[in-house]
Scaffold this active site. Structure first.
Site, PDB file in Angstrom:
ATOM      1  N   THR A 165       0.774  -1.154   0.092  1.00  0.00           N
ATOM      2  CA  THR A 165       0.013  -0.026   0.132  1.00  0.00           C
ATOM      3  C   THR A 165       0.899   1.416  -0.099  1.00  0.00           C
ATOM      4  OG1 THR A 165      -1.707  -1.320   0.984  1.00  0.00           O
ATOM      5  CG2 THR A 165      -1.711   1.184   1.219  1.00  0.00           C
ATOM      6  N   LYS A 169       6.631   2.030  12.814  1.00  0.00           N
ATOM      7  CA  LYS A 169       6.614   2.516  13.868  1.00  0.00           C
ATOM      8  C   LYS A 169       7.245   1.536  14.910  1.00  0.00           C
ATOM      9  CE  LYS A 169       2.800   2.474  12.018  1.00  0.00           C
ATOM     10  NZ  LYS A 169       1.549   3.176  11.138  1.00  0.00           N
ATOM     11  N   VAL A 175       4.522   8.086  12.217  1.00  0.00           N
ATOM     12  CA  VAL A 175       3.584   8.582  13.356  1.00  0.00           C
ATOM     13  C   VAL A 175       2.687   9.336  12.551  1.00  0.00           C
ATOM     14  CG1 VAL A 175       3.318  10.129  15.314  1.00  0.00           C
ATOM     15  CG2 VAL A 175       5.391   8.660  15.024  1.00  0.00           C
ATOM     16  N   GLY A 198       0.731   8.990   9.965  1.00  0.00           N
ATOM     17  CA  GLY A 198       0.608   8.926   8.400  1.00  0.00           C
ATOM     18  C   GLY A 198       0.890  10.338   7.914  1.00  0.00           C
ATOM     19  N   GLU A 247      -7.955  -4.387  10.418  1.00  0.00           N
ATOM     20  CA  GLU A 247      -7.642  -5.802   9.972  1.00  0.00           C
ATOM     21  C   GLU A 247      -8.150  -6.907  10.301  1.00  0.00           C
ATOM     22  OE1 GLU A 247      -4.272  -5.762   8.744  1.00  0.00           O
ATOM     23  OE2 GLU A 247      -3.674  -3.807   9.083  1.00  0.00           O
ATOM     24  N   ASP A 249      -0.483  -0.261  18.364  1.00  0.00           N
ATOM     25  CA  ASP A 249      -0.059   0.677  17.577  1.00  0.00           C
ATOM     26  C   ASP A 249      -0.046   1.954  17.910  1.00  0.00           C
ATOM     27  OD1 ASP A 249       0.078   1.432  14.306  1.00  0.00           O
ATOM     28  OD2 ASP A 249      -1.532   2.781  15.117  1.00  0.00           O
ATOM     29  N   LYS A 274       3.497   4.677  18.305  1.00  0.00           N
ATOM     30  CA  LYS A 274       3.630   5.848  17.968  1.00  0.00           C
ATOM     31  C   LYS A 274       3.815   7.039  18.978  1.00  0.00           C
ATOM     32  CE  LYS A 274       0.430   4.869  14.072  1.00  0.00           C
ATOM     33  NZ  LYS A 274      -1.117   4.817  13.867  1.00  0.00           N
ATOM     34  N   GLY A 320      -3.245   5.332   5.043  1.00  0.00           N
ATOM     35  CA  GLY A 320      -3.794   5.238   3.894  1.00  0.00           C
ATOM     36  C   GLY A 320      -2.383   5.561   2.956  1.00  0.00           C
TER      37      GLY A 320
END
Lengths: 438, 438
Positions: free
Chosen positions: B13, B105, B132, B134, B190, B201, B205, B302
């Protein structure tokens, strides 16, 4: 490593804040910058007032040339404001091979092209984070954080005084004049508030962001500027009822025909995050083609918030002053030989949506006349609301929200509508932006 | 100037997004960077899937060593994710004198100290803006934009999946399980959502932001992590009624006793701007002593938003790769020899406010028992609400909001309250932050 020596021009609100922050956070800042940044001299108008800042190894002078001609000073921080003598001092400092940090939005918006060219020729840096949106690191975000993007548009609440006035008018239902007085009492507005309330200050900042976002020279003289002094509490209220909030926005947008560069009161959907930025706070929404919308929020003025940006620039310059000029971030984000000559679009060619308020006689056929004028000019209506007349009144308020259309057609429509015998007085026209797409 | 050659590890991605953005905005990016940045090679797992990215001068390999050992490649972009083989590849690239850009990250939060030390020794840069939040340039803001400040605290919505789930639970009154399924269907969660919904997650960050904000080494193993999977729609509703919104926040705060480092669901006043960040969007609120509160908002994940940060790092590295390492921004914002050894505070020592929900028998004396326990432990009550029992039920919900108190005392109070015969089941405990002061 030996300390970096800084000379201040001006020791007012921001100058005092800069000195205070540098002294209070000296250890922290040195841990980051790798060397001490110390103010060794300040040029002031009133030497008595400056005495409260007295300190070791810190000289006070009334002669700015003592600073800009001083061979021991590495970086000159210009906090005089206005054009003269600030411009002369900055040009002199550059000529003397000194780096410059400035918070002077008017100077950069009006004379940035000349100043950057001189700095480029001399191989020195001119940094101006503090010139836009006080403590918000928006120049860094635009120049460095979003370099992957084709910037599509920038829309910002970049004048705290105006935003405070609009927030108070909405919350308290007060008139512009009432709130302005309150703002002056609180120190949020100057005795002569023209620069803030008529959008000139915002246009300075917008001009700078536009140049950096799109890689064009500063073109302040082409900015369209309309302030908030004519806004009524009724329009703020009607906007609210329709789900919108009125903000003084600086908007710059790239279009194939040219770059929009405009400051004016704007209806924006109340549900947008930026619509909820209240009081003296600033926020800038930036739309990039890769990242989408990002927003930057914080204090747009004040001694220490502005000093935060001045000192961040000092740290950047301290890091980079021995580097090859080619390694540095270009003043306008784009390499000086890669600026674009995209024109600034005249306001009459700008395309946006509109809020129109008309005061009409409550009789048959009026609406048909008005909608007929709009239809002939290709202006399509998104919503129309008729407000009930007050007891005993024969005039009613009609609110029309249009779809996106070109400004010159709206101007023509307004002229025609104002010519109708059933329409009383002027048409109120406020632009409207959805802020969610191109 | 000759182009900079980039090798990608991974073409999923973010890798695909990076290639797309670099190609689409090549002219724009070159105008900024002063030279072309081109991807010359990508190492992928599935060569068939990667063929859609075929282009001039672009090679695809299944062997990552073809990238990290390639003498023609200047910058390696690691987009494999996870620890192995990503870590080996990054260390190998550094060993080979290549600069590294990574969106990983977990790798930075867990092995950043080792990686930065190796990079420092080799004189290369490791950039991680994309790790961190996006596309939000928060690493740049913290490392460079706010250098004047002593950072007091950072509070962020830094996991889009969790924020989407909480937004939907509140808006639709749905249960966690229902919304999780919806998020999975939309691709926001997910198949195994543990990392996102249990706060891991976010803790990665937060660890990175904490290290940069306070100048301490990465200490992911000391982060406190609590997810959103046990939140009920009732608590979200009750919080709303009290003027609060529940968000999964990563919070790191400097205190004289140590640094708080914690991820957990948090009640925050609904009127705060950050409380209105909904859906998959991210936002980080940073409190500095000079600038006050600033906020950074945007897409936290994204393909292209993350690519926006990867490419911004590529531009930075391109500018700085020939500069003296001393001119560069230190990896952790502070000079490597100026890191602090401030400890991370254990969760039991953290001071915050609390939302407690108890299910009690609706009879005389219960409240006295509960408030007695709280008083004895020095926990003072800010508000208490008793919910009317439903028809035919004898149990009622009591909500207590406490003032700021130390967590270990609250733990002790909860244990004692749960031991009361008039209290049914477990006490629900959610932390509460006003986010307006220290």
């Amino acid at each position: 490593m030996k300390p970096i020596n800084v000379g201040l021009l001006g020791l007012g609100t921001v100058g005092g804040g800069t000195l205070t922050v540098l002294r209070r956070n000296q250890v922290e800042i040195t841990r980051r910058a790798g060397r001490e940044i110390r103010v060794t001299m300040a040029a002031v108008r009133d030497i008595e007032k400056a005495k409260k800042y007295a300190g070791d190894g810190f000289k006070i002078t009334t002669n700015p040339f003592d600073v800009v001609d001083n061979p021991d000073i590495d970086i000159v921080v210009e906090l005089i404001g206005g054009i003269e003598p600030a411009k002369d001092m900055v040009m002199m400092a550059i000529e003397n091979g000194k780096h410059v940090v400035t918070a002077n939005k008017a100077l950069i918006a009006k004379h940035g092209n000349e100043i950057f060219a001189a700095a480029q020729a001399k191989g020195v840096m001119v940094s101006f984070e503090a010139a836009v949106a006080g403590g918000i690191p928006i120049i860094k975000a635009l120049r460095e954080g979003l370099t992957a993007n084709r910037i599509e548009w920038i829309a910002g609440i970049i004048n705290g005084t105006s935003n405070f006035i609009l927030s108070e008018m909405r919350e308290k239902g007060s008139s512009f004049e009432e709130v302005l007085k309150e703002a002056q009492r609180l120190g949020y507005a100057e005795a002569d508030p023209t620069f803030d309330i008529e959008g000139i200050d915002a246009a300075h900042k917008l001009t700078i962001m536009s140049a950096i976002g799109f890689g064009v020279p500063m073109q302040f003289d082409k900015a369209y500027t309309e302030g908030i002094s004519k806004l009524t509490r009724e329009d703020i209220q009607y906007a609210e009822e329709l789900g919108y909030r009125i903000k003084l926005l600086g908007i710059t947008r790239w279009t194939p025909e040219g770059i929009e560069l405009r400051v004016h009161p704007t209806l924006i959907p109340a549900k947008r995050l930026i619509a909820n930025v209240e009081g003296v706070m600033n926020a800038i929404l930036v739309k990039g083609d890769a990242v989408g919308a990002t927003m930057y929020y914080g204090a747009g003025a004040g001694a220490e918030p502005t000093a935060s940006s001045v000192v961040a620039d000092l740290v950047d310059v301290t890091r980079m002053h021995t580097a090859d000029p080619g390694n540095r971030v270009p003043h306008l984000a784009f390499q000086p030989d890669a600026l674009s000559d995209d024109p600034i679009l005249p306001m009459s060619e700008v395309r946006t949506a509109y809020y129109l308020r008309l005061c009409v006689l409550d009789k048959t056929g009026v609406l048909a006349e008005i909608t007929g004028i709009l239809a002939k000019l290709g202006i399509s209506i998104d919503a129309m609301v008729q407000k009930e007349p007050r007891e005993g009144e024969t005039l009613v308020n009609i609110i029309i929200l249009t779809h996106i259309t070109v400004e010159k057609n709206v101007n023509e429509a307004i002229a025609k509508i104002e010519g109708l015998s059933s329409v009383s007085g002027k048409v109120t026209r406020i632009r409207l932006e959805e802020l969610n797409k191109n």
